[in-house]
Scaffold this motif. Structure first.
Motif, short mmCIF file in Angstrom:
data_model
loop_
_atom_site.label_atom_id
_atom_site.label_comp_id
_atom_site.label_asym_id
_atom_site.label_seq_id
_atom_site.Cartn_x
_atom_site.Cartn_y
_atom_site.Cartn_z
N TRP A 34 -7.83 -7.28 0.08
CA TRP A 34 -6.84 -6.59 0.91
C TRP A 34 -7.44 -5.31 1.46
N GLN A 35 -7.19 -5.03 2.74
CA GLN A 35 -7.84 -3.91 3.40
C GLN A 35 -6.98 -2.65 3.52
N ARG A 44 -6.52 -0.55 -2.27
CA ARG A 44 -7.18 -1.85 -2.18
C ARG A 44 -7.44 -2.45 -3.55
N GLY A 144 -6.18 -6.13 -4.90
CA GLY A 144 -5.33 -6.91 -4.01
C GLY A 144 -6.18 -7.88 -3.20
N GLN A 146 -6.35 -10.84 -0.04
CA GLN A 146 -5.71 -11.27 1.19
C GLN A 146 -5.00 -12.61 0.97
N HIS A 240 3.02 -7.71 -5.43
CA HIS A 240 2.85 -7.02 -4.15
C HIS A 240 4.06 -6.12 -3.93
N SER A 247 1.03 -9.29 3.05
CA SER A 247 0.01 -10.35 3.15
C SER A 247 -1.12 -10.15 2.13
N TYR A 248 -0.72 -9.93 0.90
CA TYR A 248 -1.69 -9.80 -0.19
C TYR A 248 -0.98 -10.09 -1.50
N CYS A 250 -1.75 -8.86 -5.72
CA CYS A 250 -2.61 -8.23 -6.71
C CYS A 250 -2.65 -9.07 -7.98
#
Length: 292
Positions: A34-35, A44, A144, A146, A240, A247-248, A250
């Protein structure tokens, strides 16, 4: 400042701030981590030390004195020193100082190493007690990933699959994310699979105990996956941001649990805390493997 390690399969970037992962990219360019997005969740992959999650009233006691502690401890808020950089391996270090002792009155050195091996990223954590008295601490990861990992797929196309049959229990949490003691059985599909949907996280994190120690994020409609292994960690957080179609997801190995609801914990009496006598060192690791 960011640092990079790479091999033929993966390119990984890590910030010295919190020694936090910034990117896990496959050789085809796929970004698995995740970004970050300030409108959703800006982190992240925070590193957790010396306490997991929340403390009642944001404090605990030790030797009769109260100390404040931020959620998930203080490593995520500190700049760590890059101690060694060796091609596919990098180690960061945090040493106790007056700032850490405002929250945590112990002498320690915390090291975290990222090491590549093929498609696997190993995360090795070492805690050294540099003082004379016993220290108490917790360790965890909070990466996290994607979701979806491939174009044309949706969040709901994915699932988490444990590598062994399991009948885990969900740890009971209050609305404010403290322990209630009301744990409950959490059945998995075919004793292994947890299908993903956004509503799973309407009451915040799902924290499991008695689950298998390896889980894969994957979709039957795709080829790319992420496997997280955590043999030393008895708890797994899955999360999340609640109330969002984020859109991720953890996948969080935890060594211990947060505070009990309404109780200011004595750190030396909390049953699941790790401890280390003076002059001793503790080491553990978990890993992330990508496929596709």
């Amino acid at each position: 400042m960011e640092y990079e390690i790479k091999n033929q399969e993966l390119t990984v970037r890590i910030s010295d701030f919190g020694a936090e992962l910034q990117s896990i990219r496959g050789k085809d360019g796929t970004e698995y981590l995740w970004q970050g997005d300030p409108a959703v969740w800006e982190d992240r992959a925070p590193n957790i030390f010396p306490y997991v999650a929340r403390l009642t009233e944001g404090k605990y006691t030790w030797n009769g004195t109260e100390y404040p502690m931020q959620i998930h401890g203080f490593v995520k808020y500190r700049t760590l020193v890059p101690e060694t950089i060796e091609g596919e391996r990098i180690t960061f270090k945090l040493t106790s100082d007056p700032e850490t002792k405002e929250q945590y009155p112990f002498d320690f050195i915390y090291r975290i190493t990222y090491e590549l091996s093929g498609k696997e990223l190993k995360i090795i954590v070492r805690v050294e007690n540099t003082g004379k008295e016993r220290i108490y601490f917790a360790i965890g990861g909070h990466p996290g990933f994607q979701v979806p990992l491939e174009e044309g797929l949706a969040f709901e196309d994915y699932h988490l699959e444990f590598d062994q049959d399991a009948r885990p229990w969900r740890v009971g949490f209050s609305d404010t994310c403290f322990l209630t003691g009301q744990d409950a059985s959490y059945p998995l599909k075919d004793n292994r699979i947890l299908p993903l949907n956004h509503s799973l996280f309407d009451q915040d994190a799902i924290v499991l105990k008695h689950a298998a120690r390896q889980v894969k994020l994957a979709s039957d409609k795709g080829t790319k996956s992420v496997t997280v292994s955590y043999s030393d960690f008895p708890y797994l957080g899955i999360w999340h941001m609640p109330g969002m179609e984020a859109s991720y997801v953890c996948i969080e190995p935890w060594s211990s649990l947060p505070s009990r609801d309404g109780i200011i914990e004595d750190l030396s009496l909390q049953a699941d805390m790790l401890w280390l006598d003076g002059g001793k060192t503790y080491e553990t690791q978990w890993s992330v493997r990508v496929e596709g």
